[in-house]
Design a protein around this motif. Structure first.
Motif, PDB file in Angstrom:
ATOM      1  N   ALA A 111     -26.713   0.518  76.790  1.00 55.66           N
ATOM      2  CA  ALA A 111     -26.095   1.352  75.775  1.00 55.66           C
ATOM      3  C   ALA A 111     -24.829   1.962  76.376  1.00 55.66           C
ATOM      4  CB  ALA A 111     -27.047   2.458  75.332  1.00 55.66           C
ATOM      5  N   MET A 112     -23.781   2.053  75.604  1.00 53.84           N
ATOM      6  CA  MET A 112     -22.514   2.595  76.094  1.00 53.84           C
ATOM      7  C   MET A 112     -22.674   4.068  76.477  1.00 53.84           C
ATOM      8  SD  MET A 112     -19.388   2.120  76.874  1.00 53.84           S
ATOM      9  CE  MET A 112     -18.899   0.578  76.076  1.00 53.84           C
ATOM     10  N   LEU A 113     -22.119   4.424  77.655  1.00 50.42           N
ATOM     11  CA  LEU A 113     -22.207   5.780  78.167  1.00 50.42           C
ATOM     12  C   LEU A 113     -20.824   6.396  78.308  1.00 50.42           C
ATOM     13  CD1 LEU A 113     -24.772   5.128  81.063  1.00 50.42           C
ATOM     14  CD2 LEU A 113     -25.283   5.883  78.733  1.00 50.42           C
ATOM     15  N   THR A 114     -20.771   7.718  78.247  1.00 49.65           N
ATOM     16  CA  THR A 114     -19.544   8.436  78.540  1.00 49.65           C
ATOM     17  C   THR A 114     -19.364   8.505  80.056  1.00 49.65           C
ATOM     18  OG1 THR A 114     -20.595  10.608  78.694  1.00 49.65           O
ATOM     19  CG2 THR A 114     -19.939   9.847  76.485  1.00 49.65           C
ATOM     20  N   ASP A 115     -18.227   9.022  80.507  1.00 39.72           N
ATOM     21  CA  ASP A 115     -17.988   9.154  81.941  1.00 39.72           C
ATOM     22  C   ASP A 115     -19.041  10.025  82.614  1.00 39.72           C
ATOM     23  OD1 ASP A 115     -15.793   7.527  81.896  1.00 39.72           O
ATOM     24  OD2 ASP A 115     -14.333   9.166  81.763  1.00 39.72           O
ATOM     25  N   ALA A 116     -19.600  10.982  81.886  1.00 39.09           N
ATOM     26  CA  ALA A 116     -20.605  11.878  82.459  1.00 39.09           C
ATOM     27  C   ALA A 116     -22.004  11.291  82.436  1.00 39.09           C
ATOM     28  CB  ALA A 116     -20.602  13.204  81.705  1.00 39.09           C
ATOM     29  N   GLY A 117     -22.160  10.155  81.727  1.00 40.56           N
ATOM     30  CA  GLY A 117     -23.460   9.507  81.678  1.00 40.56           C
ATOM     31  C   GLY A 117     -24.232   9.737  80.400  1.00 40.56           C
ATOM     32  N   ASP A 118     -23.670  10.525  79.479  1.00 39.35           N
ATOM     33  CA  ASP A 118     -24.315  10.744  78.188  1.00 39.35           C
ATOM     34  C   ASP A 118     -24.160   9.497  77.307  1.00 39.35           C
ATOM     35  OD1 ASP A 118     -25.060  13.673  78.281  1.00 39.35           O
ATOM     36  OD2 ASP A 118     -22.903  13.826  78.684  1.00 39.35           O
ATOM     37  N   LEU A 119     -25.058   9.359  76.339  1.00 41.42           N
ATOM     38  CA  LEU A 119     -24.929   8.271  75.385  1.00 41.42           C
ATOM     39  C   LEU A 119     -23.696   8.461  74.519  1.00 41.42           C
ATOM     40  CD1 LEU A 119     -28.634   7.801  74.230  1.00 41.42           C
ATOM     41  CD2 LEU A 119     -27.201   6.063  75.310  1.00 41.42           C
ATOM     42  N   ALA A 120     -22.868   7.420  74.440  1.00 40.89           N
ATOM     43  CA  ALA A 120     -21.690   7.489  73.580  1.00 40.89           C
ATOM     44  C   ALA A 120     -22.074   7.390  72.111  1.00 40.89           C
ATOM     45  CB  ALA A 120     -20.714   6.363  73.949  1.00 40.89           C
ATOM     46  N   TRP A 171     -19.676  -7.381  74.874  1.00 42.77           N
ATOM     47  CA  TRP A 171     -19.490  -7.129  76.302  1.00 42.77           C
ATOM     48  C   TRP A 171     -18.583  -5.928  76.502  1.00 42.77           C
ATOM     49  CZ3 TRP A 171     -21.548 -10.333  80.194  1.00 42.77           C
ATOM     50  CH2 TRP A 171     -22.183 -11.488  79.727  1.00 42.77           C
ATOM     51  N   ALA A 172     -18.847  -5.142  77.546  1.00 43.04           N
ATOM     52  CA  ALA A 172     -17.980  -4.014  77.884  1.00 43.04           C
ATOM     53  C   ALA A 172     -18.296  -3.557  79.302  1.00 43.04           C
ATOM     54  CB  ALA A 172     -18.170  -2.865  76.896  1.00 43.04           C
ATOM     55  N   GLU A 173     -17.459  -2.654  79.826  1.00 38.82           N
ATOM     56  CA  GLU A 173     -17.673  -2.091  81.149  1.00 38.82           C
ATOM     57  C   GLU A 173     -18.294  -0.707  81.035  1.00 38.82           C
ATOM     58  OE1 GLU A 173     -14.171  -2.124  83.534  1.00 38.82           O
ATOM     59  OE2 GLU A 173     -13.791  -4.275  83.273  1.00 38.82           O
ATOM     60  N   LEU A 174     -18.899  -0.257  82.144  1.00 34.72           N
ATOM     61  CA  LEU A 174     -19.485   1.069  82.214  1.00 34.72           C
ATOM     62  C   LEU A 174     -18.904   1.828  83.400  1.00 34.72           C
ATOM     63  CD1 LEU A 174     -23.330   0.767  81.535  1.00 34.72           C
ATOM     64  CD2 LEU A 174     -21.629   1.918  80.131  1.00 34.72           C
ATOM     65  N   PRO A 175     -18.762   3.143  83.298  1.00 35.34           N
ATOM     66  CA  PRO A 175     -18.311   3.932  84.452  1.00 35.34           C
ATOM     67  C   PRO A 175     -19.254   3.761  85.641  1.00 35.34           C
ATOM     68  CG  PRO A 175     -18.295   5.250  82.438  1.00 35.34           C
ATOM     69  CD  PRO A 175     -18.993   3.973  82.101  1.00 35.34           C
ATOM     70  N   GLY A 176     -18.657   3.553  86.818  1.00 37.28           N
ATOM     71  CA  GLY A 176     -19.449   3.450  88.029  1.00 37.28           C
ATOM     72  C   GLY A 176     -19.945   2.062  88.357  1.00 37.28           C
ATOM     73  N   ARG A 177     -19.666   1.071  87.493  1.00 40.46           N
ATOM     74  CA  ARG A 177     -20.120  -0.293  87.763  1.00 40.46           C
ATOM     75  C   ARG A 177     -18.970  -1.252  87.499  1.00 40.46           C
ATOM     76  NH1 ARG A 177     -24.829  -2.494  88.951  1.00 40.46           N
ATOM     77  NH2 ARG A 177     -25.904  -0.511  88.620  1.00 40.46           N
TER      78      ARG A 177
END
Length: 320
Positions: free
Chosen positions: A176-185, A298-304
């Motif tokens: 699931a897409m996350l914000t930079d802080a790790g919350d669910l977008a 497909w998409a990217e996630l913060p930290g990966r």
């Protein structure tokens, strides 16, 4: 009571032999259920050295000590040392998980090869690779697998179609897409079905909805760098508001050096009122619900580094 599904990826030979038994003991201590997903073929972890050319790789390595967590020997498998066959040499360790009452499923055949190449591979390669993992699973466990979780959250359309052929009822192949802080977008993120090549697949996807420890360690939030002393508290803030979640952990990390952090999370989630469950438990709760049907995205996630299967935001149509 909200459900927090624990999905454990066993990527390597060392993780299967050392991390997996440690996690079984820890989960048993807290009477937590979980799903273990196994790599069933050779351990070519050393081939990951090719990732140095991928954007974001150096930043991740600088934040998380790969050598410390995986061990130098593991990083040589397939390069300077022969790649051990996990399914052959670690069958008894896998069977012990089944005997202890935990759900077991397929992660992949060769983690490194799948993660790096599956997106570009054709139907024949994909089907043959998945069949090897399926056959090895049946040989080790004596039953056909009911669930799957893709290595590196990497799949292709043929792989999803193969899950249908295997009658895999539920799988956790994406994020699931996350914000930079790790919350669910997207607060509505969660179980869904996929539409692939114009066909709605029956396999229910249970996406990972929380960041992993290796995605958070070493990153700064509000001026504070996350380390072993405060990362559990950060994740517990993300789960403070009750809702169903899927958390992915790794036998190589939470089953070894990061076990104390995972124990803090288990304690914290219990205190927050979560039922700690397996993928099967989660599936039983949602299987009769009307779930959205979503496109393969497909998409990217913060930290990966790199793209992975991602649940799209606000782009769903109801399906049966």
């Amino acid at each position: 009571m909200p459900l927090l599904t624990l999905k454990i990826d066993a990527d390597t030979y060392r993780g299967t032999r050392e991390g997996v038994p440690n996690l079984v003991r820890l989960l048993t201590k807290y009477q937590a259920r979980a799903t273990f997903l196994f790599s069933l073929g050779p351990d070519h972890t050393g081939w990951a050295l090719k990732q140095v050319f991928r954007p974001g790789f150096f930043s991740k390595v600088s934040r998380t000590s790969v050598v410390e967590h995986y061990g130098l020997k593991t990083l040589m498998y397939g390069v300077l040392l022969p790649a051990p066959d996990i399914g052959k040499t670690c069958a008894s360790y896998m069977q012990a998980v089944q005997t202890a009452g935990f759900e077991c499923g397929i992660h992949t055949w060769d983690h490194r090869v799948w993660q790096d190449h599956v997106r570009q591979r054709d139907a024949a390669w994909t089907q043959a690779t998945m069949q090897r993992a399926f056959d090895r699973f049946k040989h080790v466990f004596g039953v056909a697998p009911r669930t799957h979780g893709a290595a590196g959250w990497q799949m292709n359309p043929f792989a999803f179609e193969q899950l249908e052929t295997f009658n895999i009822a539920y799988s956790s192949d994406g994020r699931a897409m996350l914000t930079d802080a790790g919350d669910l977008a997207d607060p509505a993120a969660g179980p869904h079905r996929l539409s692939v090549n114009g066909k709605t697949l029956q396999c229910i996807q249970l996406p990972t909805t929380l960041p992993t420890l290796d995605e958070l360690l070493g990153r700064s939030f509000n001026g504070t760098e996350l380390d072993a002393s405060n990362i559990a508290a950060h994740i517990l803030k993300l789960t403070a508001e009750p809702r169903d979640h899927v958390f992915t952990l790794h036998a190589e990390l939470e089953g070894q050096k990061l076990a104390p952090i995972f124990e803090q999370l288990l304690q914290g989630w219990r205190a927050q009122g979560y039922d700690l469950v397996s993928m099967e438990d989660y599936y039983q709760q949602v299987k009769n619900q009307t779930l959205p049907t979503l496109p393969l995205t497909w998409a990217e996630l913060p930290g990966r580094s790199g793209e992975m299967i991602m649940q799209p935001i606000n782009n769903s149509t109801c399906g049966s």
